[in-house]
Design an enzyme around this catalytic site. Structure first.
Site, PDB file in Angstrom:
ATOM      1  N   ASP A   9       0.852  -1.306  -0.046  1.00 36.52           N
ATOM      2  CA  ASP A   9       0.159   0.023  -0.047  1.00 36.52           C
ATOM      3  C   ASP A   9       0.930   1.362  -0.078  1.00 36.52           C
ATOM      4  OD1 ASP A   9      -2.207   1.647   0.286  1.00 36.52           O
ATOM      5  OD2 ASP A   9      -1.952   1.786   2.515  1.00 36.52           O
ATOM      6  N   SER A  10       0.226   2.069  -0.183  1.00 39.28           N
ATOM      7  CA  SER A  10       1.045   3.397   0.010  1.00 39.28           C
ATOM      8  C   SER A  10       1.463   3.763   1.370  1.00 39.28           C
ATOM      9  CB  SER A  10       0.209   4.789  -0.282  1.00 39.28           C
ATOM     10  OG  SER A  10      -1.165   4.933   0.519  1.00 39.28           O
ATOM     11  N   CYS A  72      -4.322  -1.384  -1.799  1.00 32.51           N
ATOM     12  CA  CYS A  72      -4.794  -0.223  -2.088  1.00 32.51           C
ATOM     13  C   CYS A  72      -5.312  -0.063  -3.271  1.00 32.51           C
ATOM     14  CB  CYS A  72      -3.260   0.432  -2.405  1.00 32.51           C
ATOM     15  SG  CYS A  72      -3.215   2.374  -2.753  1.00 32.51           S
ATOM     16  N   GLU A 147      -3.351  10.412   5.248  1.00 30.81           N
ATOM     17  CA  GLU A 147      -1.964  10.842   5.779  1.00 30.81           C
ATOM     18  C   GLU A 147      -2.501  11.300   7.312  1.00 30.81           C
ATOM     19  OE1 GLU A 147      -3.358  11.953   2.853  1.00 30.81           O
ATOM     20  OE2 GLU A 147      -2.163  13.605   2.294  1.00 30.81           O
ATOM     21  N   CYS A 182     -11.141   3.048   0.216  1.00 29.08           N
ATOM     22  CA  CYS A 182      -9.486   3.417   0.751  1.00 29.08           C
ATOM     23  C   CYS A 182      -9.222   2.712   1.729  1.00 29.08           C
ATOM     24  CB  CYS A 182      -9.150   4.924   0.580  1.00 29.08           C
ATOM     25  SG  CYS A 182      -7.615   5.270   1.384  1.00 29.08           S
ATOM     26  N   HIS A 184      -7.085   2.809   4.100  1.00 28.48           N
ATOM     27  CA  HIS A 184      -6.938   3.473   5.423  1.00 28.48           C
ATOM     28  C   HIS A 184      -8.228   3.655   5.997  1.00 28.48           C
ATOM     29  CE1 HIS A 184      -2.868   4.535   3.602  1.00 28.48           C
ATOM     30  NE2 HIS A 184      -2.821   4.932   4.736  1.00 28.48           N
TER      31      HIS A 184
HETATM   32  N1  DGL Z   1      -4.873   3.249   0.898  1.00 32.11           N
HETATM   33  C1  DGL Z   1      -4.860   3.803  -0.312  1.00 32.11           C
HETATM   34  C2  DGL Z   1      -6.087   3.351  -0.921  1.00 32.11           C
HETATM   35  O1  DGL Z   1      -6.546   2.225  -0.687  1.00 32.11           O
HETATM   36  C3  DGL Z   1      -4.475   5.054  -0.554  1.00 32.11           C
HETATM   37  C4  DGL Z   1      -4.032   6.118   0.537  1.00 32.11           C
HETATM   38  C5  DGL Z   1      -3.336   7.334  -0.338  1.00 32.11           C
HETATM   39  O2  DGL Z   1      -1.940   7.140  -0.452  1.00 32.11           O
HETATM   40  O3  DGL Z   1      -3.835   8.208  -0.726  1.00 32.11           O
HETATM   41  O4  DGL Z   1      -6.578   4.157  -2.106  1.00 32.11           O
END
Ligand code: DGL
Length: 260
Positions: A9-10, A72, A147, A182, A184
């Site tokens: 993931d990011s 992600c 973030e 997302c 996160h």
């Molecule tokens: N966790 C990521 C997603 O599922 C992206 C979060 C990001 O880096 O903008 O899209």
């Protein structure tokens, strides 16, 4: 069979997916890569994400992974095809849970929270066209949220402030199902739920990805052979990732640095 499953993931959003994977496949080993140096993916250009996604996938293959999970939504939207074409191991990707949400709604209004890049992607438009025809889909891009969840925690004032803005349009539209598009956002699902009527369904993709991974491993004859080990690496600062992961994951994890 003994090799680990690569997952990336990011940042630390993919750990919400990893939880579901480890729950369903407790004897597999996992190698998780957080591309923290380039967080957030959600505000980046598609071409960058394609190139970066391929590089990350190839690195996990070089490290000996037997399968790959793109944990992600943003990376999937931009780079899933590129990654599949670049590596020979099985690849499991994820996308916002629009299909299950469409089956759940009673009132015909779905809400989707995701990154700017995911919502702008042709892949997302295709998903809506295929599964949500005839429904009203209210999408909300959430810049800054991934973030803030990582750096300040789901219970922080900053996350509360962002959610006040981002969840309100979905509540006002009367959505009875909200898709966390997302990886996160499940870290903040309690905070999101608190801003919606109590009966609202909140759906994410962790369990569906775990079922898909199990199926793919079995079909490829790659299932089992691990011991539930977990490796963690980042392109960012390991000490910081260790701190943030401890807050979200609930235990301290050793974090390696991969410089690329
Ligand atoms: N966790 C990521 C997603 O599922 C992206 C979060 C990001 O880096 O903008 O899209």
């Amino acid at each position: 069979m003994r090799a680990p499953i690569g997952i990336f993931d990011s940042g630390l959003g993919g750990l919400t997916v990893l939880k579901a994977l480890r729950h369903r496949l407790p004897t597999e080993d996992f190698l998780y890569f957080a591309d923290t140096r380039f967080l957030p993916y959600g505000d980046r250009e598609e071409a960058f994400l394609r190139e970066r996604g391929q590089r990350v996938a190839e690195t996990l293959v070089e490290r000996g992974c037997k399968a790959l999970v793109i944990a992600c939504n943003t990376a999937t939207a931009a780079a899933a095809e590129t990654i599949r074409a670049a590596v020979t191991i099985p690849v499991v990707a994820l996308e916002p849970a629009v299909k299950p949400a469409a089956a759940l709604t009673r009132c015909g209004v779905l809400g989707v929270l995701a990154t700017t890049r995911t919502l702008a992607s042709p892949r997302f438009a295709g998903l809506i066209a295929r599964h949500a025809g005839g429904l009203r889909v209210v999408t909300q891009a959430c810049p800054g949220l991934a973030e803030a969840i990582e750096s300040e925690g789901p219970q922080s004032a900053r996350v509360a402030e962002l959610l006040d803005d981002y969840v309100k349009p979905l509540a006002q539209a009367g959505a009875d199902v909200v898709v966390l598009g997302c990886t996160h956002y499940p870290w903040a699902s309690a905070q999101i739920a608190a801003r919606l009527p109590a009966a609202t369904h909140i759906v994410d993709t962790g369990d569906a990805v775990a079922r898909q991974l199990e199926h793919v491993l079995r079909a490829a004859g790659l299932q089992g052979g691990g011991q539930g080990r977990l490796g963690l690496a980042t392109s960012g600062a390991p000490a910081q990732v260790n701190e943030k992961a401890a807050r979200l994951w609930g235990e301290r994890l050793v974090v390696d640095h991969w410089d690329f």
